[in-house]
Write an enzyme that holds these catalytic residues in place. Sequence first.
Site, short mmCIF file in Angstrom:
data_model
loop_
_atom_site.label_atom_id
_atom_site.label_comp_id
_atom_site.label_asym_id
_atom_site.label_seq_id
_atom_site.Cartn_x
_atom_site.Cartn_y
_atom_site.Cartn_z
N GLU A 450 0.84 -1.19 0.00
CA GLU A 450 0.00 0.00 0.00
C GLU A 450 0.88 1.24 0.00
OE1 GLU A 450 -4.08 -1.53 2.18
OE2 GLU A 450 -2.69 -0.27 3.31
N SER A 476 -3.80 2.38 0.60
CA SER A 476 -4.60 2.24 1.80
C SER A 476 -5.95 2.88 1.57
CB SER A 476 -3.90 2.94 2.97
OG SER A 476 -4.79 3.13 4.05
#
Length: 562
Positions: A450, A476
């Site tokens: 992420e 994210s």
Amino acid sequence: MRSDIVKKGHNRAPHRSLFRATGLQDEDFNKPFIGVANSFIEIIPGHFFLNKVSEIIKDEIRKAGCVPFEFNTIGVDDGIAMGHDGMLFSLPSREIIANSIETVMNAHKLDAMIAIPNCDKIVPGMIMGALRVNVPTVFVSGGPMAKGYTKDGTPIDLATAFEAVGKFEAGQISEDELKDIECNACPSGGSCSGMFTANSMNTLMEAMGIALPGNGTILALTTQREELYRKAARRICEIALMKQEEAAQYNLRNILNENAIRNAFAVDMAMGGSSNTVLHMLAIAKEAEVNFNLEDINTISKEVSHIAKISPSLTTVHMQDIDKAGGVSAVMHEMSKRGEHILRDNLTITGETIKERIANAEITDINIIHTIDNPYSQVGGLAILYGNLAEQGAVIKTAGITGDRVFTGTAVCYNSQDEAIKGIINGEVKPGNVVVIRYEGPKGGPGMQEMLSPTSLIMGMGLGDKVALITDGRFSGATRGASIGHVSPEAAEGGMIGLLENGDEIHIDVDQYILQVNLSDEEITKRKANFTPIVKPLESKWLKQYRALVTNASNGAILVAE
């Protein structure tokens, strides 16, 4: 009962002997055996209290006339794993979780299951494993975290803390202000308080009908949440005690079918969920053997109004606010007003259909959940982009865009997230640039890191509406800005993103679903002829296995044995 194979007949005397060692008595062998799949782990804020949750659930299961057997899965906290090579293990953990659910449930022939997930890859991992087992299953998550507040009363969350690092690097806040945010962004147990990946998936479980109403929004560690746990436990026993043919209608694949998948994506669009939901829902669809592909998402997006905007897209609104405004059921009821086809009717694990469940749900605060007459956008909060830079697709969370929806800029290329972080901090990224982070896809990472750290730095340094970022990695749920992930094919498999050079002109048009590099076909052919993907050295045996078996993001990053 399915469990009869391990507990009935004279030839199962050894099996019963082992069960007796765990405390079972004669009368227990006539009761349904319920698997309690817990994801308790002390290092994750959304999970450190789940050992107490399972005790509540097991107590209710016993009262209802069934026998609970608790077992655990692993978990990775994406926030703690963020920004270093620990994140390489996050997405692969989804497969371990799925495999562990399948292993325990099928090895011991348990009759039904109640699953207790909450954060990150744990929710989709449990769903994927449960689909393989295909017994009646109720999901009840630990619940969202309350939002935090700074000393001056400003609402904050984990995304605020990540962006504060960028602001501190840019000299916009003091060390004391950074410490204030650090100490108050995550004030309690629960899944991080915005519409990040965990709460997106917990919300979508309501939309799919595999969890009870309130699963995505009722705060963790509250009496209301405890009652939800108890209701879920009672419900799984009600089903397990039914006649076999009646209980079979609640086998998970009968609930989580094509209608459920499409309803999940529709709610995702209405609420602007994390871009990770695309990755996970594609994987779930494949486990459910549902015919659903990446290109179907834009079709749904065009039909669904974006009516609920939650942090990180709107930093003052969090899951507890959505709950007070009517919850996910109110969102679904309102979005269905746009047309009967927006939500497909489908059986839920609680026995009613989706449309019966939401029939009386109403918005109680139109400033939090908008009406379809006053949406944030006429189209959904996620989009799939295509073009010569993403022939198999790329994902953008349109709900989180802070600048223009059309952007043309020059590439600044990095071959890893670490390189990008250093470059951003050192001032290499200027207004008008497109930051390219490659070799972070499922194979290239491996594990598809992420990119919250670089996107937060960009936002914190005041570049959020002035630059774009593309990656074959992922983001994210706390990411905002013009951030495009899941670029497929990825660099490690020879995708165009690996052929980009500094200064290349990249064009993005969200409303036309376009992601392309402005190069001639002759130039692209020339670069492909001279291209050899980078292969990162690995020490981890698990990551070597994962890299060998994983598909790219357009296929849900699932493992396929050749």
